[in-house]
Write a protein that holds these residues in place. Structure first.
Motif, mmCIF file in Angstrom:
data_model
loop_
_atom_site.group_PDB
_atom_site.id
_atom_site.type_symbol
_atom_site.label_atom_id
_atom_site.label_comp_id
_atom_site.label_asym_id
_atom_site.label_seq_id
_atom_site.Cartn_x
_atom_site.Cartn_y
_atom_site.Cartn_z
ATOM 1 N N ALA A 293 -26.053 19.449 50.655
ATOM 2 C CA ALA A 293 -27.444 19.115 50.963
ATOM 3 C C ALA A 293 -28.278 19.093 49.691
ATOM 4 O O ALA A 293 -29.144 18.221 49.500
ATOM 5 N N ASP A 294 -28.032 20.087 48.830
ATOM 6 C CA ASP A 294 -28.753 20.097 47.556
ATOM 7 C C ASP A 294 -28.428 18.853 46.729
ATOM 8 O O ASP A 294 -29.317 18.241 46.096
ATOM 9 N N ALA A 295 -27.158 18.460 46.738
ATOM 10 C CA ALA A 295 -26.759 17.268 45.977
ATOM 11 C C ALA A 295 -27.420 16.018 46.545
ATOM 12 O O ALA A 295 -27.874 15.122 45.804
ATOM 13 N N VAL A 296 -27.486 15.938 47.895
ATOM 14 C CA VAL A 296 -28.114 14.776 48.533
ATOM 15 C C VAL A 296 -29.588 14.727 48.175
ATOM 16 O O VAL A 296 -30.151 13.656 47.848
ATOM 17 N N ALA A 297 -30.253 15.900 48.269
ATOM 18 C CA ALA A 297 -31.675 15.926 47.943
ATOM 19 C C ALA A 297 -31.901 15.496 46.483
ATOM 20 O O ALA A 297 -32.828 14.731 46.174
ATOM 21 N N GLY A 298 -31.059 15.982 45.586
ATOM 22 C CA GLY A 298 -31.186 15.592 44.192
ATOM 23 C C GLY A 298 -30.954 14.107 43.988
ATOM 24 O O GLY A 298 -31.669 13.441 43.223
ATOM 25 N N ALA A 299 -29.963 13.602 44.699
ATOM 26 C CA ALA A 299 -29.660 12.181 44.582
ATOM 27 C C ALA A 299 -30.787 11.338 45.140
ATOM 28 O O ALA A 299 -31.128 10.267 44.592
#
Length: 324
Positions: A293-299
């Protein structure tokens, strides 16, 4: 009850009671275990420095099986023993005072009581794991007859430490009226004049008849009590058999339940292990989910920033074209 003869109480020093208890214990032990038990107790007394006690214990003689059964009877049935000893006193007095017909009747009742008590002795011995042969049971009956006939035999039996069976005296009636003396040939003597019947003689006969009646009642009561005790013993043995069967069934049911509980506990352990494993896997998956989820938000943020830069660049390119 307080027994007569054969027993010394705590009057012979500080260890007198101890050695008497040991002797009582020995003569309550079946003959097959008597000698090892005696030697063990004698050795213990020697180790404790009680040489005289050790000597007395070591000198104790092993009883025969019949004598042990007679001892077992007086130990296990104290109240009946007391009444039987009292009956012996009454019979010995009756032997001195009653006529032949009265003695015959009392002797028949005596035989029934002796037979009932000897059966009790055989039952007690059987319950203790030692079956009496017919010869041994006859020795028990001989001992009981001797107790009724002889005060010394009564004292020995009451002491509970018989070593061998007892024999009744030959002059005690066996139930048969004594034969009349043989008549000799010759002229019969002239009849003696009969003394007058006085009031004192009448009272003496009445008292004799009353004593005879009381003794017969005592014999009948003792016989009923002996038969009742034998019935109670049979009922108690039947109850013991039923209780033993119930105990076996309860033991079987307990074993089954224990096995069921053990299986359930094993299954519970496996289920808990599965639960622990699932919880660990869930924690790992949750961490992966959070990281993703953190990676998606960053992306997503990076994509929006890139789109804005692209829009700005595209806008500047358009303004340059219009000025040309």
């Amino acid at each position: 009850m307080q027994r007569k003869g054969g027993r010394r109480r705590e009057t012979g020093g500080p260890d007198a009671g101890g050695v008497e208890q040991v002797l009582d214990e020995l003569y309550g032990t079946p003959p097959s275990a008597f000698v090892p038990h005696r030697e063990e107790r004698a050795a213990a007394a020697r180790t404790a420095g009680r040489k005289e006690d050790a000597r007395r214990i070591h000198a104790a003689r092993r009883p025969t099986l019949a004598a042990w059964a007679a001892n077992l009877l007086t130990r296990s049935r104290p109240e009946e023993t007391r009444r039987f000893l009292e009956l012996g006193q009454a019979l010995r007095e009756a032997h001195r005072t009653l006529d032949a017909a009265g003695l015959k009747e009392l002797s028949a009742q005596r035989r029934r009581i002796v037979a009932a008590l000897s059966r009790q002795a055989a039952q007690l011995a059987g319950e203790a794991g030692h079956r009496l042969s017919q010869a041994a049971q006859r020795e028990v009956e001989s001992t009981l007859r001797a107790v009724l006939a002889d005060p010394d035999a009564a004292n020995q039996w009451a002491g509970g430490r018989l070593v061998a069976s007892l024999t009744p005296p030959s002059d005690f009636p066996s139930g048969t009226a004594p034969a009349e003396p043989a008549r000799t040939a010759g002229p019969e003597p002239a009849p003696r004049p009969k003394p007058p019947r006085t009031a004192a003689r009448t009272r003496a006969k009445d008292e004799l008849a009353e004593r005879r009646r009381r003794r017969r009642e005592e014999l009948e009561r003792a016989e009923r009590e002996a038969e009742r005790a034998a019935g109670q013993l049979r009922d108690a043995r039947a109850e013991q058999t039923g209780a033993q069967e119930s105990l076996h069934r309860a033991d079987d049911e307990l074993d089954r339940i224990r096995k069921t509980v053990a299986a359930a506990e094993g299954k519970l352990r496996e289920t808990r292990e599965d639960l622990d494993r699932a919880e660990r896997e869930r924690r790992v998956a949750r961490e992966r989910h959070r990281t993703a989820a953190d990676a998606v938000a960053g992306a997503e943020r990076e994509a929006r920033a890139s789109a804005r830069r692209l829009d700005r660049l595209a806008g500047r390119d358009g303004s340059y074209g219009s000025s040309d």
